[in-house]
Enzyme design. Structure first.
Site, short mmCIF file in Angstrom:
data_model
loop_
_atom_site.label_atom_id
_atom_site.label_comp_id
_atom_site.label_asym_id
_atom_site.label_seq_id
_atom_site.Cartn_x
_atom_site.Cartn_y
_atom_site.Cartn_z
CG HIS A 69 -19.92 -28.46 -17.75
ND1 HIS A 69 -21.18 -28.97 -17.87
CD2 HIS A 69 -19.83 -27.47 -18.67
CE1 HIS A 69 -21.84 -28.34 -18.82
NE2 HIS A 69 -21.04 -27.43 -19.33
CD GLU A 71 -20.77 -31.34 -13.10
OE1 GLU A 71 -20.20 -30.31 -13.52
OE2 GLU A 71 -21.97 -31.57 -13.28
CB CYS A 99 -25.31 -31.60 -18.16
SG CYS A 99 -23.54 -31.69 -18.53
CB CYS A 102 -20.99 -33.77 -16.15
SG CYS A 102 -20.35 -32.16 -16.68
#
Length: 362
Positions: A69, A71, A99, A102
């Site tokens: 992801h 992040e 989410c 992360c």
């Protein structure tokens, strides 16, 4: 939802808000890169002492890695930069509410702040589904601010998923009995996107940010197709512009009606008008080869003087050539251009970018 770990004076808050907007724009640029790569458009940056020390964009599809992801990628780069897995005093900016995975990584990194753009009602854990950052039993508490450039972040995501749904619908559309479809093996370049109009698939290239200050709508003449614009496309996108290049129905990767009678100038103009409307194109400059069909659209025209080249790839046999045969009888009236260039090369594209930046902004 807005928490601050910084001084509460009005001037400090105003400066912080200004910086948050500026850094979120950096994250948005990375999100657009993700969209162009076919990933869900989320971007993130880590900032410390007024400088970006980590950047990331979504890449789980290409990497076959569910942890990639935006992040996480930004956190990894920031940790390498500092030589420490603790990111004390750092702020992470991300275009979508993080989410659980992360958010957990952010808390382990001991971030000072997290600033996000659009809320995520399905998986967001900074206040939407739950608020992991507000859990009092955790041993670190990161300040959170949400909603920074939320509309811009949400529009990018909505546009991406809308196009993906349209592409799935179009690719699932069965071939009409009165049409042909060129086998994909005939093409060396990758496919772009599809829309279905009048039961026929229309293929198009679409690159660059959806909120670009200028959109080049590149229109080929017969018997060319969108591949004619490959030389110009990188120059336009590097300038921060959007490039949309359709294959007219009957050409390129688009479906090809077998009967010449289907192809009329008025019908192709209507198809282009619907195409422009469905993609919501704004700030348009038309780029067209001589003899190209133009949509009924008030927009400046860049005329590419070099005529269309006959590429045999889209036309395996005579049955696929109904459109070029019909176009040979069209009386297309070329509109007066705002600017002309000799060909569809990168040098011509650079000249066009400079001209429209100075003299003819749409």
């Amino acid at each position: 939802m807005a928490y601050s770990a910084y001084p509460e004076s009005a001037s400090s808050y105003q400066m912080q808000s200004y910086d948050d907007t500026a850094w979120m724009r950096e994250a948005l640029a990375l999100a657009r890169e993700a969209a162009q790569a076919g990933e869900v458009p989320v971007g993130a940056v880590v900032v410390k002492d007024g400088a970006v020390i980590g950047r990331g964009r979504n890449a789980p599809v290409a990497s076959h890695d569910p942890t990639q992801h935006a992040e996480v990628m930004a956190l990894r780069e920031a940790a390498r930069h500092l030589g420490n897995y603790r990111l004390d005093g750092c702020t992470l900016y991300v275009t979508l509410e993080p989410c659980a995975m992360c958010s957990g990584a952010m808390l382990h990194a001991r971030l000072a702040r997290v600033v996000f753009g659009a809320a995520d009602a399905k998986t967001g854990v900074a206040g939407s589904v739950l608020d992991l950052f507000a859990e009092p039993r955790l041993n670190h508490h990161t300040a959170v601010r949400g909603g920074v450039l939320a509309d811009d972040c949400a529009a990018l995501l909505q546009g991406f998923f809308s196009e993906r749904r349209s592409a799935r619908r179009a690719q699932a559309e069965p071939l009409r009995e009165d049409a042909l479809r060129t086998p994909e093996a005939r093409f060396a370049s990758p496919a772009g996107h599809y829309l279905c109009i009048d039961g026929l698939r229309l293929h198009y290239l679409d690159e660059g940010p959806r909120d670009a200050p200028l959109t080049w709508l590149c229109l080929h003449a017969s018997p060319a197709w969108s591949e004619a614009w490959r030389g110009m496309l990188p120059v336009f996108t590097q300038a921060g512009h959007r490039v949309v290049a359709p294959d007219l129905i009957g050409f390129g990767r688009s479906d090809k009606p077998k009967k010449e009678a289907v192809h009329t100038l008025a019908w192709h103009q209507r198809v282009l008008a619907e195409f422009v409307q469905r993609l919501g194109l704004r700030h348009v400059v038309l780029a067209a080869q001589p003899g190209a069909v133009l949509p009924p659209l008030e927009a400046p025209l860049l005329r590419v003087l070099e005529g269309a080249q006959d590429d045999a790839a889209p036309f395996p046999d005579a049955g696929h050539r109904a459109a070029p045969r019909a176009f040979a009888r069209f009386g297309v009236n070329d509109a007066p251009p705002a600017c002309t260039v000799p060909d569809a090369s990168a040098a011509s594209a650079q000249r066009a970018v400079e001209y429209f930046a100075r003299y003819a902004r749409p």
